[in-house]
Design an enzyme around this catalytic site. Structure first.
Site, PDB file in Angstrom:
ATOM      1  N   LYS A   1      -4.771  -9.833  -5.583  1.00  0.00           N
ATOM      2  CA  LYS A   1      -6.019 -10.247  -4.930  1.00  0.00           C
ATOM      3  C   LYS A   1      -7.146  -9.258  -5.239  1.00  0.00           C
ATOM      4  CE  LYS A   1      -6.156  -7.888  -0.519  1.00  0.00           C
ATOM      5  NZ  LYS A   1      -6.873  -7.894   0.729  1.00  0.00           N
TER       6      LYS A   1
ATOM      7  N   LYS B   1     -10.908  -4.066  -2.183  1.00  0.00           N
ATOM      8  CA  LYS B   1     -11.806  -2.902  -2.169  1.00  0.00           C
ATOM      9  C   LYS B   1     -11.109  -1.668  -2.682  1.00  0.00           C
ATOM     10  CE  LYS B   1     -13.477  -3.908   2.426  1.00  0.00           C
ATOM     11  NZ  LYS B   1     -12.246  -3.916   3.210  1.00  0.00           N
TER      12      LYS B   1
ATOM     13  N   LYS C   1       0.837  -1.207   0.000  1.00  0.00           N
ATOM     14  CA  LYS C   1       0.000   0.000   0.000  1.00  0.00           C
ATOM     15  C   LYS C   1       0.866   1.249   0.000  1.00  0.00           C
ATOM     16  CE  LYS C   1      -4.369  -1.785   1.713  1.00  0.00           C
ATOM     17  NZ  LYS C   1      -5.417  -1.776   2.715  1.00  0.00           N
TER      18      LYS C   1
END
Ligand code: AQP
Length: 333
Positions: free
Chosen positions: A194, A197, A109
């Site tokens: 993956k 969201k 991230k």
């Protein structure tokens, strides 16, 4: 004792359902469960303050719509139980920074967002997650494969804490991918990553609230490989992901999967995946709409869960506070 949760950081997707929500539901009668909407975690990334409260309600409604029974399991909102953040502080004082910097999710991230735009909350996120779990003395934590490393960290933190202060914390065990796969659902448009969201664009994820036409369109556009016919033995990541989704949704065996799809064209597989997905989501969506139609009742259910969770959290935290040597606060009348 079971604890698990999801962040209201976006719209829940099929990965959240198959990796976590469904295993919670299937096992909920076997344990005492705490299912939490981890809204404080959602603050660790960009979020819209005008939407967070409603998203928190929506995630709670999706838990119930997917089959969590608030009469059986305790359903709570993380920020309504202040002991989570207090324990996070106590744990952060025994957690080396190096452990946190090694977390893959933090590295991914922060690479995506850039060093200037990441918060220290993103770095310390796994400590808050450890606090969520350890606060309830959970033995099991049903999560998707992506959370395995955070669970290992939780165990390491608890072990270190117990070495320093005595055996006060229970070491939890992850429950990953039980019952028919789905532990790691991959993005439809990028099957090496993956389903998530927070990924940019919607093409990679099937939202739990996507209408049937959108589900069909996304699945039919899913990335496969240059071949044409399904071969279970040598399927590339995209085809393997579709086969895994089909298997997780239908509960069929590998033999049944082979009988139905081996040698068939990719279009046939995609159409079948789209139909079982739609059939799974339609009843969930109907129940979700009903629940959101009565926000008063939903808030009442959450308030009751918060109250039950607070009782357990307060009792456990007071033992942990004593173990580290904090002065007991004066009793209030
Ligand atoms: N693709 C996935 N396959 C299987 N399980 C998954 N989970 C998430 N993605 C998949 C599981 O869902 C639970 C909730 O996770 P979370 O809300 O804490 O966030 P996350 O793991 O970081 O998942 P997301 O959806 O990708 O959110 P963002 O993009 O906000 O980070 C966990 O049990 C997780 O394993």
């Amino acid at each position: 004792m079971v604890f698990s949760g999801m962040q209201p950081s976006g719209d829940l997707h099929l990965g959240n359902l198959l990796g976590a929500l469904r295993p919670w539901v299937l096992d909920q009668d076997r344990y005492r469960n705490y299912f939490c909407v981890v809204d404080l975690h959602a603050l660790s990334g960009p979020h819209d303050p005008r939407e967070l409260a409603e998203k928190t309600r929506q995630v709670a409604a999706l838990y119930i719509a997917a089959g969590i029974d608030p009469g059986v399991s305790t359903l709570l909102v993380q920020s309504h139980v202040p002991q989570h953040t207090e324990l996070a502080w106590l744990l952060s004082c025994v957690t080396p920074v190096g452990w946190l910097e090694r977390m893959t999710q933090f590295k991914d991230k922060s690479r995506r967002r850039g060093a200037e735009r990441i918060s220290s909350g993103l770095l310390t996120y796994p400590v808050l997650m450890a606090a969520d779990i350890l606060l309830y003395r959970a033995n099991f934590v049903p999560v998707g494969e992506d959370q395995r490393q955070h669970l290992e960290l939780t165990r390491s933190v608890a072990r270190r804490f117990n070495r320093l202060y005595g055996e006060v914390l229970v070491l939890p065990r992850p429950r990953i991918g039980r019952r028919g796969g789905g532990a790691r659902v991959m993005a439809l448009d990028d099957p090496e990553s993956k389903m998530s969201k927070s990924a940019q664009g919607e093409a990679g994820r099937i939202g739990l609230l996507d209408p049937p036409e959108r589900v069909r369109a996304k699945v039919m556009r899913a990335k496969t490989d240059s071949g044409r016919a399904v071969d279970l033995e040598s399927a590339g990541a995209g085809v393997a992901n579709l086969l895994d989704i089909y298997r997780a949704l239908t509960g069929c065996s590998r033999e049944q999967l082979a009988r139905q799809f081996q040698g068939q064209g990719y279009g046939h597989l995609k159409a079948a995946v789209a139909e079982v997905t739609v059939a799974t989501l339609l009843p969930l969506q109907a129940r979700y709409r009903e629940l959101l139609g009565d926000r008063g009742e939903l808030d009442r259910v959450l308030a009751e869960g918060d109250r039950r969770a607070q009782q357990v959290a307060a009792a456990n935290l007071s033992e942990i506070r004593a173990a580290v040597g904090l002065l007991r606060p004066p009793a209030t009348s």
